[in-house]
Design a protein around this motif. Structure first.
Motif, PDB file in Angstrom:
ATOM      1  N   HIS A 128       0.833  -1.214   0.000  1.00 46.13           N
ATOM      2  CA  HIS A 128       0.000   0.000   0.000  1.00 46.13           C
ATOM      3  C   HIS A 128       0.864   1.259   0.000  1.00 46.13           C
ATOM      4  O   HIS A 128       0.565   2.238  -0.719  1.00 46.13           O
ATOM      5  N   PRO A 146      -2.867  -0.312  -7.690  1.00 46.38           N
ATOM      6  CA  PRO A 146      -3.815  -0.957  -6.763  1.00 46.38           C
ATOM      7  C   PRO A 146      -4.155  -2.392  -7.166  1.00 46.38           C
ATOM      8  O   PRO A 146      -4.501  -3.196  -6.307  1.00 46.38           O
ATOM      9  N   ILE A 187      -2.373  -4.985  -5.196  1.00 50.50           N
ATOM     10  CA  ILE A 187      -2.930  -5.315  -3.874  1.00 50.50           C
ATOM     11  C   ILE A 187      -4.032  -6.356  -4.030  1.00 50.50           C
ATOM     12  O   ILE A 187      -4.126  -7.322  -3.253  1.00 50.50           O
ATOM     13  N   PHE A 240      -7.821  -4.630   3.938  1.00 47.39           N
ATOM     14  CA  PHE A 240      -6.989  -3.977   2.936  1.00 47.39           C
ATOM     15  C   PHE A 240      -7.728  -3.771   1.609  1.00 47.39           C
ATOM     16  O   PHE A 240      -7.261  -2.986   0.783  1.00 47.39           O
ATOM     17  N   LEU A 275      -8.900  -0.210   0.858  1.00 48.56           N
ATOM     18  CA  LEU A 275      -7.957   0.776   0.314  1.00 48.56           C
ATOM     19  C   LEU A 275      -8.063   0.891  -1.202  1.00 48.56           C
ATOM     20  O   LEU A 275      -7.623   1.886  -1.782  1.00 48.56           O
TER      21      LEU A 275
END
Length: 1006
Positions: free
Chosen positions: A576, A597, A600, A618, A621
């Motif tokens: 992140h 992103p 992730i 998470f 996010l």
């Protein structure tokens, strides 16, 4: 001279006569002198024993090898040869002495009585003996003769062949004979005498043929020795280059000894055949191999070249830096010294590796470290900049013992060289090296060599570590308690035990290896290889590697390190941060890769099955930036939708609707009724807020649609998991009629829903679409087929009645529903009963209305109703006619005609009656045809029945029952349908009973 392979010792000095030929037998020397005598010399230590052995067994019970001491004359046999002796050879397997002088003679040993003389060999100048087959070949002038020993006292001639010229040298090579004639070498086929050329001999020296122990040949070409196989084909082992052309060559592995004019030269048989030793002896007449001793005969003296012990030679070679030769000698150590051999080879490999390493041959050095099977910590000690984990099982690397500590039998004895090589041992672990040396050790080439070394060692070490982990897992399954492997290795097999029943050396070694390998790969710029290492099974030390990777800004490797050790929170936190740094206007200087992103999300996919709460934490996010991919993550990861929804409701309420929408769009079946209801409630809340805002500004219009309202209408129509009663209570009484109509439809309140479409919204098309949906959904049974359209007709024909007390009816409907009862589709029995009663009332009213008006009464239902204040002008007759024309095939024509007012004109009903009558007429015709076909088929069946009944079966005295194989006679019988098989009626009845009892079991074929 590289080292001393042989020690020269004078066995006999000052012979009174010239020595023509020499041979050894056991520990004695047989000398043929120029005066024709044969003199036998024995070691000085055994010269006092003058008793001759009575048998060969007694003779061989004595010492069989030449002794390294002076020899003295034991006895003389005068007149042994009439002419000078050209050669002598002891045939040990047959206890014979072969002598070549005037002819070839054989003498029995040890008494030397003459056994046989080959008269045809008179004048022979060369011979060769094949001990395996007992064949003798010799050359005389331009003829070659082959004799065979018959096992007794005689020899049998086998073949005789002619050759182009006088034979100078010859030797058996398998079944053939290699001849050196004049200036060339040829192969003579011993069967048919065919000659095949090999290559020309030298111009200076005569041909020289030497047989090797392997069966191959060494052919002399001046000062070059050429290797050929038994067929004369050149071998690729290289060439022996002597200093001068040798007169004779003997082979004693691993050396070849050549007799040169001014000295004896000893060379290695390993390519490139280097010079090992030179023994200066002049006027040498004969060079002979006797067991392990080389006999050198001069005119009046004899020297023996005694081999230096292999251990001492190895020490010499290692001290002089000739490691390859030393290793080759190690392979010649006897099998009983296998432990000594392994220790010496390991020591030499280590010395050689250090030598190569210090001289820049790093890859070759690592090859020898591999061959020495040295611990990897020993090699890694050469790289002080590589940080290694500490181990309680693996000691610090120690310097290997010097070769001088080997067994005492390695001493050279009389070699005259010291065995102490301590000064030559490289101090690899000396930490006080210069800065230049340290940088050299961490150069690219040194690290590449280390990588190859570690990769070759890795498979076996990791395999042992994995096996150790499996063993511990099995022990754990049966109840053993383990001590944790360590904080740096979570989720990995434990590295120790309480009682330490299983050693952890393998896993500690694997951790050291993988930690060093990772650092070496990154120091040489091999990031992709480092990633591959981390993605597979590895034992990298987390703490050391984490600090190293952070220092080198190797973020991708850091992520893989965390991932392989199940440190997912640390990995996601770092990822992140990297995503934020990548999107910032001023990214850090060490950030060379762009992180997105989506990375992730990809990482979270691997964690869904083990830690769903971490995934939810998470995923928040990236939910806003990648909503679709995040929802796909939730779906593919099998995370419960209720859990996701509750988490979003608490931490990201603004994304709750997006999640539910995407989830519904991707897979409607994956969203539960509760979530569907919650999504509709969210839509409705937003629409009510929007309505309240517009209504306060007096801008509300029923035909105004916001995006949220469109979503609400679509959700109300497409999904069925919500509770329509609860939603209906939340609607305002004077707005959102379309939503109200859909909800009433979900409650099966079709009349109220159609009244809203017709009278509140004034959109008959929506009412017709509603009827179509109800009709196509199959909610009505065959009894009330098409009644939904009749309901719409009644609304068109009686507008005031349907709108009368509209709000009151809806309020009564809502109040009749219990607030705690679930939605209609999934409700309780009472709710279903209540709705069924209301539907029955509506349908009963319709049936009553229909029953009150007949087709012949001329009075429509509209005439029986209460007369409205507006009169007949309020009837929506044009809508009725349009509905009948468009849906004539779905409406019961008779009931529809009863509902129409009597003043309705027939010409307006043509779009309805025309297709209806055509369809009825067509159906009538079709049914008439079908009736006729059925009657015809019936007649055919009857005709077939009559024809079957006319069959005649004749029973004679020979007619037999097919079941019992007895005659029918006058008994009652039965005939099978085929008209040919007849049985007794009793047999038929019994067979039917048996079939009934055994029904369901396979029948046996008769």
């Amino acid at each position: 001279m590289v080292h001393s392979a042989y020690d020269s010792f004078q066995l006999l000095a000052n012979s009174s006569t010239r020595i023509d030929a020499i041979e050894s037998y056991a520990s004695t020397l047989l000398l043929s002198c120029s005066d024709g005598s044969l003199r036998i010399y024995a070691p000085e230590s055994s010269a006092g024993d003058h008793r001759s052995p009575s048998s060969p067994a007694e003779f061989y019970s004595q010492v069989l090898e030449l002794k390294k001491e002076p020899y003295v004359l034991e006895r003389t046999i005068n007149g042994f040869s009439k002419k000078p002796m050209l050669a002598m050879e002891v045939l040990k397997s047959r206890e014979l002495l072969l002598s070549l002088s005037e002819s070839i003679a054989f003498h029995r040993l040890p008494n030397l009585e003459t056994l046989a003389v080959i008269t045809k060999a008179k004048g022979a100048n060369a011979y060769s003996w094949d001990d395996r087959r007992g064949f003798l070949c010799f050359a005389r002038q331009k003829r070659v003769f082959i004799f065979r020993h018959d096992g007794g006292r005689g020899f049998v001639e086998v073949k005789e062949f002619g050759v182009p010229d006088t034979v100078k040298s010859m030797s058996w090579c398998g079944e053939n004979i290699c001849l050196g004639i004049k200036r060339e070498y040829v192969i003579l086929n011993s069967t048919n005498g065919a000659l095949s050329e090999v290559f020309p001999s030298g111009r200076i020296a005569p041909p020289l043929v030497v047989s090797l122990p392997s069966g191959e040949l060494l052919l002399g070409k001046d000062n070059i020795g050429v290797f050929v196989d038994q067929n004369g084909k050149l071998l690729q082992e290289g060439r022996i280059c002597w200093s001068e052309a040798p007169a004779a060559v003997v082979v004693e592995k691993p050396y070849a000894i050549g007799l040169l004019p001014r000295h004896v030269e000893i060379r290695s048989l390993r390519d490139p055949y280097p010079l090992i030793q030179t023994v200066v002896l002049r006027n040498v007449r004969r060079l002979l191999q006797s067991s392990h001793v080389i006999i050198v005969a001069l005119e009046n003296s004899v020297y023996g070249l005694f081999p230096v012990p292999l251990g001492a030679q190895i020490v010499q070679l290692t001290a002089s830096g000739n490691f390859e030769e030393a290793l080759s000698l190690c392979k010649l150590l006897p099998p009983e010294d296998s432990n000594l051999r392994a220790a010496k080879e390991q020591s030499i490999h280590i010395r050689y590796a250090h030598y190569l390493f210090e001289n820049g041959s790093y890859e070759e050095a690592m090859e020898h470290f591999l061959a020495s099977q040295v611990e990897i910590t020993y090699v890694l000690s050469l790289y002080p900049s590589i940080i290694l984990p500490k181990s309680s099982f693996i000691p610090e690397p120690e310097r290997y013992m010097d070769m001088s500590s080997d067994a005492p039998d390695l001493s050279r004895g009389s070699s005259g060289m010291s065995d102490d090589l301590e000064s030559s041992f490289p101090h690899a672990l000396d930490s006080a090296e210069s800065t230049d040396l340290e940088s050299k050790k961490m150069s690219h080439n040194t690290l590449m060599a280390l990588i190859k070394f570690l990769q070759r060692k890795r498979y076996g070490i990791v395999e042992k570590a994995a096996a150790e982990g499996t063993e511990e897992a099995v022990s754990d399954a049966v109840g053993n308690n383990f001590v944790s492997y360590g904080n740096s290795r979570p989720k990995k097999p434990s590295k120790g035990r309480a009682n330490i029943p299983i050693s952890s050396v393998a896993r500690d070694t694997a951790a050291i290896l993988d930690t060093a390998l990772l650092q070496a790969l990154l120091l040489t710029g091999q990031s992709s290889a480092a990633l591959e290492l981390l993605r597979g099974l590895n034992y990298c030390d987390v703490k050391i590697c984490e600090e190293f990777l952070q220092e080198k800004n190797q973020y991708a490797c850091s992520l893989e390190l965390y991932k392989c050790n199940s440190m997912h929170r640390e990995a996601l936190t770092l990822l992140h941060k990297l995503v934020e740094d990548s999107n910032s206007s001023n990214p850090p200087a060490g950030l060379t890769q762009k992180f997105t992103p989506e990375m992730i999300i990809d990482y979270l996919k691997s964690v869904c099955g083990t830690d769903p709460m971490l995934v939810l934490e998470f995923s928040m996010l990236v939910l806003e930036s990648c909503p679709t991919q995040t929802i796909e993550l939730f779906l593919s990861g099998n995370i419960p939708a209720d859990l996701v929804n509750s988490y979003l409701k608490q931490h990201a309420p603004n994304m709750q609707t997006t999640y539910l929408e995407l989830m519904l769009a991707m897979n409607e079946n994956s969203i539960s009724g509760n979530l569907q209801n919650e999504m509709v409630q969210i839509y409705l809340s937003e629409v009510l807020d929007w309505y309240t805002d517009l209504n306060s500004q007096h801008k509300w219009d029923e035909k105004t649609y916001s995006p949220t309202r469109r979503k609400l209408l679509s959700a109300l129509e497409s999904i069925s998991g919500y509770n329509p009663e609860v939603l209906l209570k939340r609607l305002p009484p004077d707005a959102l009629y379309e939503e109200r109509a859909i909800l009433l439809g979900k409650m099966n309140q079709h009349e109220l829903a159609l009244s809203i479409y017709v009278h509140k919204l004034n959109v008959p098309e929506l009412a017709l679409s509603y009827c179509d949906r109800v009709y196509e959904s199959g909610q009505h049974s065959a009894k009330s087929f098409g009644s939904i359209y009749l309901t719409l007709l009644q609304i068109y024909l009686n507008p005031q009645k349907t709108t009368k007390n509209f709000e009151k009816r809806i309020n009564n409907l809502i109040s009749a529903q219990s607030p705690g009862i679930p939605k209609v589709g999934l409700g309780s029995g009472k709710n279903k009963l209540r709705l069924s009663k209301k539907i029955a009332e509506i349908e009963g009213a319709e049936e009553t209305r229909v029953s009150q008006s007949g087709t012949d009464s001329g009075k429509s239902d509209g005439d029986t109703d209460d007369v409205t204040e507006e009169g007949a002008s309020t009837i929506m007759l044009d809508k009725v006619v349009d509905l009948l024309g468009r849906r004539w095939d779905r409406i019961n024509g008779a009931q529809a005609l009863r509902l129409l007012p009597r003043e309705t004109k027939l010409k307006n009903l043509l779009p309805f009656l025309g297709p209806l009558l055509r369809k009825s007429s067509e159906a009538y015709r079709n049914f008439s045809v079908i009736k006729s076909l059925r009657e015809s088929e019936n007649l055919q069946v009857k005709d077939e029945l009559y024809s079957q009944r006319k069959n005649v079966l004749k029973i004679t005295g020979d007619s037999m029952c097919s079941l019992c194989n007895k005659k029918i006679g006058t008994s009652v019988f039965a005939v099978y349908p085929n008209g040919k098989t007849i049985v007794h009626f009793v047999c038929f009845r019994d067979s039917q009973n048996m079939k009934a009892v055994a029904k369901g079991t396979p029948s046996r074929k008769r």
